[in-house]
Enzyme design. Sequence first.
Site, short mmCIF file in Angstrom:
data_model
loop_
_atom_site.label_atom_id
_atom_site.label_comp_id
_atom_site.label_asym_id
_atom_site.label_seq_id
_atom_site.Cartn_x
_atom_site.Cartn_y
_atom_site.Cartn_z
N LYS A 126 94.29 -3.31 -1.55
CA LYS A 126 94.42 -4.33 -2.59
C LYS A 126 95.44 -5.34 -2.12
O LYS A 126 96.32 -5.00 -1.33
CB LYS A 126 94.91 -3.71 -3.90
CG LYS A 126 94.64 -4.55 -5.12
CD LYS A 126 93.29 -4.25 -5.69
CE LYS A 126 92.89 -5.20 -6.79
NZ LYS A 126 91.62 -4.77 -7.41
N ASP A 166 89.67 -10.49 -7.86
CA ASP A 166 90.24 -9.71 -8.96
C ASP A 166 90.78 -10.76 -9.93
O ASP A 166 90.33 -11.92 -9.88
CB ASP A 166 91.33 -8.74 -8.45
CG ASP A 166 91.73 -7.69 -9.48
OD1 ASP A 166 91.02 -6.70 -9.64
OD2 ASP A 166 92.76 -7.87 -10.17
P1 NDP Z 1 89.63 -12.76 -14.56
O1 NDP Z 1 90.76 -13.47 -13.94
O2 NDP Z 1 88.24 -13.31 -14.40
O3 NDP Z 1 89.86 -12.56 -16.12
C1 NDP Z 1 90.97 -11.88 -16.58
C2 NDP Z 1 90.96 -11.85 -18.10
O4 NDP Z 1 91.96 -10.99 -18.56
C3 NDP Z 1 91.24 -13.22 -18.71
O5 NDP Z 1 90.61 -13.33 -19.94
C4 NDP Z 1 92.76 -13.16 -18.85
O6 NDP Z 1 93.29 -14.05 -19.82
C5 NDP Z 1 92.95 -11.73 -19.28
N1 NDP Z 1 94.29 -11.29 -18.89
C6 NDP Z 1 94.81 -11.26 -17.64
N2 NDP Z 1 96.08 -10.85 -17.66
C7 NDP Z 1 96.36 -10.61 -18.95
C8 NDP Z 1 97.51 -10.14 -19.62
N3 NDP Z 1 98.64 -9.85 -18.94
N4 NDP Z 1 97.43 -9.97 -20.97
C9 NDP Z 1 96.30 -10.28 -21.65
N5 NDP Z 1 95.18 -10.73 -21.06
C10 NDP Z 1 95.22 -10.89 -19.74
O7 NDP Z 1 89.68 -11.27 -13.98
P2 NDP Z 1 88.56 -10.14 -13.96
O8 NDP Z 1 87.67 -10.26 -15.14
O9 NDP Z 1 87.97 -10.13 -12.60
O10 NDP Z 1 89.45 -8.82 -14.08
C11 NDP Z 1 89.73 -8.20 -15.34
C12 NDP Z 1 90.11 -6.75 -15.09
O11 NDP Z 1 89.04 -6.06 -14.44
C13 NDP Z 1 91.34 -6.53 -14.18
O12 NDP Z 1 92.01 -5.37 -14.61
C14 NDP Z 1 90.70 -6.25 -12.82
O13 NDP Z 1 91.57 -5.52 -11.98
C15 NDP Z 1 89.50 -5.43 -13.24
N6 NDP Z 1 88.40 -5.36 -12.29
C16 NDP Z 1 87.82 -6.49 -11.77
C17 NDP Z 1 86.77 -6.39 -10.91
C18 NDP Z 1 86.05 -7.58 -10.39
O14 NDP Z 1 85.06 -7.39 -9.68
N7 NDP Z 1 86.47 -8.79 -10.70
C19 NDP Z 1 86.27 -5.08 -10.46
C20 NDP Z 1 86.89 -3.95 -11.13
C21 NDP Z 1 87.92 -4.12 -11.99
P3 NDP Z 1 94.01 -15.40 -19.35
O15 NDP Z 1 92.89 -16.31 -18.90
O16 NDP Z 1 94.74 -15.88 -20.54
O17 NDP Z 1 94.92 -15.03 -18.21
O1 2IT Z 2 89.24 -3.54 -8.82
C1 2IT Z 2 88.20 -3.73 -8.15
O2 2IT Z 2 87.42 -2.81 -7.90
C2 2IT Z 2 87.91 -5.08 -7.69
N1 2IT Z 2 88.65 -6.01 -8.01
C3 2IT Z 2 86.71 -5.34 -6.81
C4 2IT Z 2 87.03 -5.01 -5.38
C5 2IT Z 2 85.97 -5.37 -4.37
O3 2IT Z 2 86.27 -5.20 -3.19
O4 2IT Z 2 84.88 -5.82 -4.74
#
Ligand code: NDP
Ligand code: 2IT
Length: 446
Positions: A126, A166
């Site tokens: 990561k 992420d």
């Molecule tokens: P994005 O940046 O696309 O979206 C993040 C969302 O979460 C936004 O709505 C953001 O709001 C909100 N958010 C972030 N930080 C905070 C906080 N401290 N308090 C409240 N709301 C918050 O990210 P993703 O959708 O990609 O990721 C969301 C989660 O999913 C994370 O935990 C990530 O690690 C996990 N994840 C992502 C993967 C991926 O493929 N993208 C894969 C597996 C897990 P705001 O816009 O106001 O910051």
């Molecule tokens: O938390 C996660 O699994 C991710 N942000 C996706 C990682 C990846 O390599 O696609």
Amino acid sequence: MDKIVRQFLQEVESRNQNEPEFMQAVTEVAETVIPYIVQHEIYYGQNILLRMVEPERVVSFRVPWIDDKEEIQVNRGYRIEMNSAIGPYKGGLRFHPSVNLSVLKFLAFEQVFKNSLTTLPMGGGKGGSDFNPKGKTDTEVMRFCQSFMTELFRHIGPNRDVPAGDIGVGSREIGYLFGQYKRLKNEFTGVLTGKGVSWGGSLIRPEATGYGVVYFTEEMLRHKGDGLKGKKVVISGSGNVAQYAAEKCLHLGATVLTMSDSSGFIHDPEGIDEAKLAYIMKLKNVQRGRIATYVEQYPNATFHAQKTPWGVPCDVALPCATQNELNGNDAKALVKNGCTCVGEGANMPSTPEAIEVFHKSKINYAPGKASNAGGVAVSGLEMAQNSLRYSWTREEVDAKLKGIMIDIHKSCLKYGDEAGFVNYVKGANIAGFVKVADAMLAQGVV
Ligand code: NDP
Ligand code: 2IT
């Protein structure tokens, strides 16, 4: 047993002080995996978990860049290369002001288990930066990404370490990062995943995490003879994961009541339908706006500033925003209001107290490392397509994703079935552990 676990955690803590998120992730794994190690001779006495909590390599670097006012800015960049026993390091990059070593080490540690569960050959890593993309212009984001990659490029490669997105890193950032890597290396390779479809990306990668969470959640419900159809769903977040989790819920006939961002949540009692979701996607992805604006467009909905949505009565909860966004009281409120299933889209969104509440009330609860593995799984499929110099259709990738989520569910059952109640935390941790530990033992003390 408690004593062995406590001693182990004390030793890890003494080496990793002031890293609360990392210790939280390690504690959850230690509590479920150490009893398994003690019962299995091949792992016992090998200090295997102690080796797994120590990153193979941690890189931290300066990221200087010049903003639009021509002022020099400095951020800190990281890459945690946690474990490469079963494949190249693989895991996302997070750009958010809260990023620090503890947060990235917890994410890298979870990633090792998650990637192992996908059945694909990927190690865990990561990275990211404390850079805040919010309020920055496209050119500022590009300059930052170029500077970040100017250091990162020497540590990564298609057979070494393959980053992806992420929080704060989506298709725009992956594009700028890929462009700079290609320029520096003079090579077009699958060094990042989440690429655009015309330059090596996989169909369904943008959707994969959200769709995967819902496939897994559906599987948990099916195991109990139920399904998502007709269920009321509460979702947090409105980013990549939340958006596609909502979309798949709608495909499966559920009603989505809430979405959120870091300013608060919106509650639409009539349900967020496809047209409303399209509005949210444009608002968040194109206009980079705030979720509060939703209620101006849809006045029957309400906005709750600085609140999380867990008090809204529902059948299913999908936390898809960030770590520790759902605490013990939130969990109690969910259970009291009739929620029977929690599928984590985010990484470690439920606090240990919340998990205890879910387990005590015997509801279905899936930890992120199982239920959100669809994103990295399709990243693995993107790597496979890049190696083949070929691409699969949407239908092919979606079918593979669904198959992988069903397989992960089976793995959780294999190790987590406790006389009818499925402890998905235990199941995911042990299943993830076994594959990595076996590879590490075969490869000697390295
Ligand atoms: P994005 O940046 O696309 O979206 C993040 C969302 O979460 C936004 O709505 C953001 O709001 C909100 N958010 C972030 N930080 C905070 C906080 N401290 N308090 C409240 N709301 C918050 O990210 P993703 O959708 O990609 O990721 C969301 C989660 O999913 C994370 O935990 C990530 O690690 C996990 N994840 C992502 C993967 C991926 O493929 N993208 C894969 C597996 C897990 P705001 O816009 O106001 O910051
Ligand atoms: O938390 C996660 O699994 C991710 N942000 C996706 C990682 C990846 O390599 O696609």
